[in-house]
Structure formats: structure tokens, C-alpha cells
Design an enzyme around this catalytic site. Sequence first.
Site, PDB file in Angstrom:
ATOM      1  N   ASP A  10       2.803   5.872   5.574  1.00  0.00           N
ATOM      2  CA  ASP A  10       2.243   5.297   6.800  1.00  0.00           C
ATOM      3  C   ASP A  10       1.892   6.352   7.838  1.00  0.00           C
ATOM      4  OD1 ASP A  10       4.771   6.090   7.510  1.00  0.00           O
ATOM      5  OD2 ASP A  10       5.352   4.199   8.456  1.00  0.00           O
ATOM      6  N   GLU A  15      12.184  -4.262   6.619  1.00  0.00           N
ATOM      7  CA  GLU A  15      12.263  -2.814   6.468  1.00  0.00           C
ATOM      8  C   GLU A  15      12.846  -2.388   5.125  1.00  0.00           C
ATOM      9  OE1 GLU A  15      11.242  -0.380   8.500  1.00  0.00           O
ATOM     10  OE2 GLU A  15      10.446  -1.776  10.004  1.00  0.00           O
ATOM     11  N   THR A  17      10.761   7.907   6.100  1.00  0.00           N
ATOM     12  CA  THR A  17      11.339   6.732   6.744  1.00  0.00           C
ATOM     13  C   THR A  17      12.717   6.509   6.159  1.00  0.00           C
ATOM     14  OG1 THR A  17       9.198   5.658   7.142  1.00  0.00           O
ATOM     15  CG2 THR A  17      11.130   4.238   7.075  1.00  0.00           C
TER      16      THR A  17
END
Length: 419
Positions: free
Chosen positions: A225, A207, A230
Amino acid sequence: MWLWGESYRSVLLGGGIAVVLCIPPAVSVVTGVVADVLLTRGRPVLASSTQDATVPAAGVVDDDPVTRWASAAGSRTEWIRVDLGAAQQVRRVRLNWGDDHATAYRVQMSDDGATWADIRRVTGGTGGADDLHNLDGTGRYLRVLATRRSGEAGYSLFGIRAYGPGPAAPVPEAGRSSAGVAVPDVAADLTDEVKRETAFRLVSSAENSTLDWRHEYAYIEDIGDGRGYTGGIIGFCSGTSDMLAVVSAYTRQVPGNPLERFLPALRAVDGSDSHDGLDPGFTAAWRAAADDPAFRSAQDDARDRVYFNPAVRLAVADGLRALGQFAYYDAAVMHGPAGLRKIRARAMAAAHTPATDGEEITYLNAFLDARSAEMRTEEAHSDTSRVETAQRLFLRATNLDLTAPLTWKVYGDRYTVTR
């Protein structure tokens, strides 16, 4: 004849009197050459589980025909490992199974206790004494990996006796390694503090491209995405509700924090990749909030409550050890809890879980196949290295307990955990 490491020979003396001589096990009475020696007597032993304190792992190496090791009841894969104290060549292994025996198992060796190589696979086991000859294994650790049981209980093993040219390492104090360090009796699962830290490092490598996950509370970007922003230690997303949950929890604890004013926008963009109402200012406020221990705690709590704890519970219910528990957790982080269950359903259509009397390695391969297939449906996640050059690598080494040292690659970068 050879009897559990001692040789007996009948000798005819004058007058027809016969006596029996006991010959030390290191000498062959036929050829006079040095024979294989017993390597496992009194060595430190670690097991995947034990039924209770009356049947400890050490029961397989104490030369007492009455004592034994019994694993916990259940259908998952179990193992027992002997530390030989130094690298040894093993040419013969004798196992003495109880009634609750393995019908399929592997005898394995390892240099580090993490990466294992089979030196014999057995199927159709019937219990009792299994005397395995003509082996050719080298390593410090010897393991019996039981993959299929004979009945409804766990596994029961009275003895493990491994032989090789030696010399055998000195017997350490009970409960300690050759270096005098206390050793555990039973392997830990993913809720263990060390294994849990390993899991967080593995996720962080994928990540955040770092093992130091504690420095990633401030991370935030749109990675394209389709899930909006994020951010944080496991990639909470503005489009998938978990970023909203983190900010909401933080606001309940610290009203008036820099992120509170963005709550209406987070609610509005949930389920989309939109930044409406978040730009400008949201990313800067997120990074500033990361200096607050309460915000870091909110991220930790959301990770555990939404992802880690449910995934581990589900994996345990499916009879999976630490590697399988991590595979579920990592799938939940990327695909969400619902996505994990979809991948699990596909895997269960291809193989039985250990809890339904399936073989753990076979099931985990099916799960990783389903996981990789799901990742390839999304362009942003089509690089499956976090599965194929990490989790699959550990599975091929039959490292079902995520035992360090671990080395893997994600997105071309190499990582190592030594403990």
C-alpha cells in the site's frame, strides 16, 4: 372511555340512580372481546443517558405522573428502551413528553436490542401527549429514538405506555431483567471495557482477518500500500512514523532489545515504502519481540495514545455515540489522525454534527460516504467493505451504541460478536 388502561362505564339502575363501574382493561365493555393490554408497566428500562439520579429511565414505566426520565443536556441523539420481557405485538404507544420534548423521533422495535425497525416516525412534535394508534410492530424491545430536540436542554419524558394483545410479561424485581440479572440504567460509550473490546475486534477483523487481536502482536508484512511494512495489532507502518514510535518506546523501556538496532533504518525510511536497512532481519526481530510483554505494552500504548483516545475524544466533542466513536477510530487507524480530520471536514461540509444541532444518523451517513470515497483513492484500500458491510450495516439498523449481537462482513469474511 379508556383512561390510562382502565375503562369506566356509567350504568343506569332502577329509580334513575347512576353508578360508575370500573372495568378491567383487558375487556372491552362495548364488544365483550379481549382488548389490548398495557405491556410496559414496571418493565426494565435502559436509556442512552440521564441528567441525574432524580430523573432515571425507570420513571417512564412506573405509572407515576410526576416521575420522569430526562436525558443529559446536549444536542446528540438520545433514546430510551423498554424490555417487554418477551416478544410482543405492539399496536398502540402513548408518550407523555415534558417541556423539553422531541420534535422528531422514531418508535422502534427489536428482537435483540441491536437491530431496530421503525414502526412510526414522527416529525413536527409539539410535546405533551402523543397517542400513536394503528401500529404494527413485533419484538421484545421497544425504543423511542429522539433525533431532534425542541430547545437547548436534553429530552424529558414522563411516560411510555405500549399496548398489544399480550399477555404482559410478569413484572421483575426493580433493576433486574426477567431472568433476575441486574441491568444497567444507562448505555455505555466506547470507553466502556466491553465496547472497547468490540472496537478492537472490529478493527482486527479488517486489519488481521481475525477477532483475536491479542494474537496479532507478531504480525508483519508489506501489503503493497506504499507504506512499507505493516505490523502489529492495528497495522503500524514503517512509512508512517507509528512503527518507529512503537520501537522507540519499547527501546526506552527495554534497552538492547532485538529491534533497537533497526531504529536508524526506521528513521531513514519514514515517509516512504522503502525497506532499506530493514532487510534482512527486521521482520524476524519484530516477531521475536512479540513474546515480550513490554513490546506488547508498547503497541497497546501507541494504539491508545495516537489513535483510540484522540478519535474517541473528537467523536464525543462532535456529539457522537459509540458507533460514531468507532467510525472515527477506524478511520484514524487506516488514514492516520490527519486523514480522519480530512474525512471529517468533508462530512461536515455535507451535514451538521449533532454538536452543531445536526441529526446523528444523517451526519454519520455523510461521514461514511466521505470515508468510502477516501478509501477508493488508494488501490490497496479500495475495498470499502469495512465501511459498507460493517459500519453502514450497523447504522442502517440504527445501532448507534454498537450493542451486541453484531454481525458483519469484511473482505468477504463473516464475523459475529455476541456480547
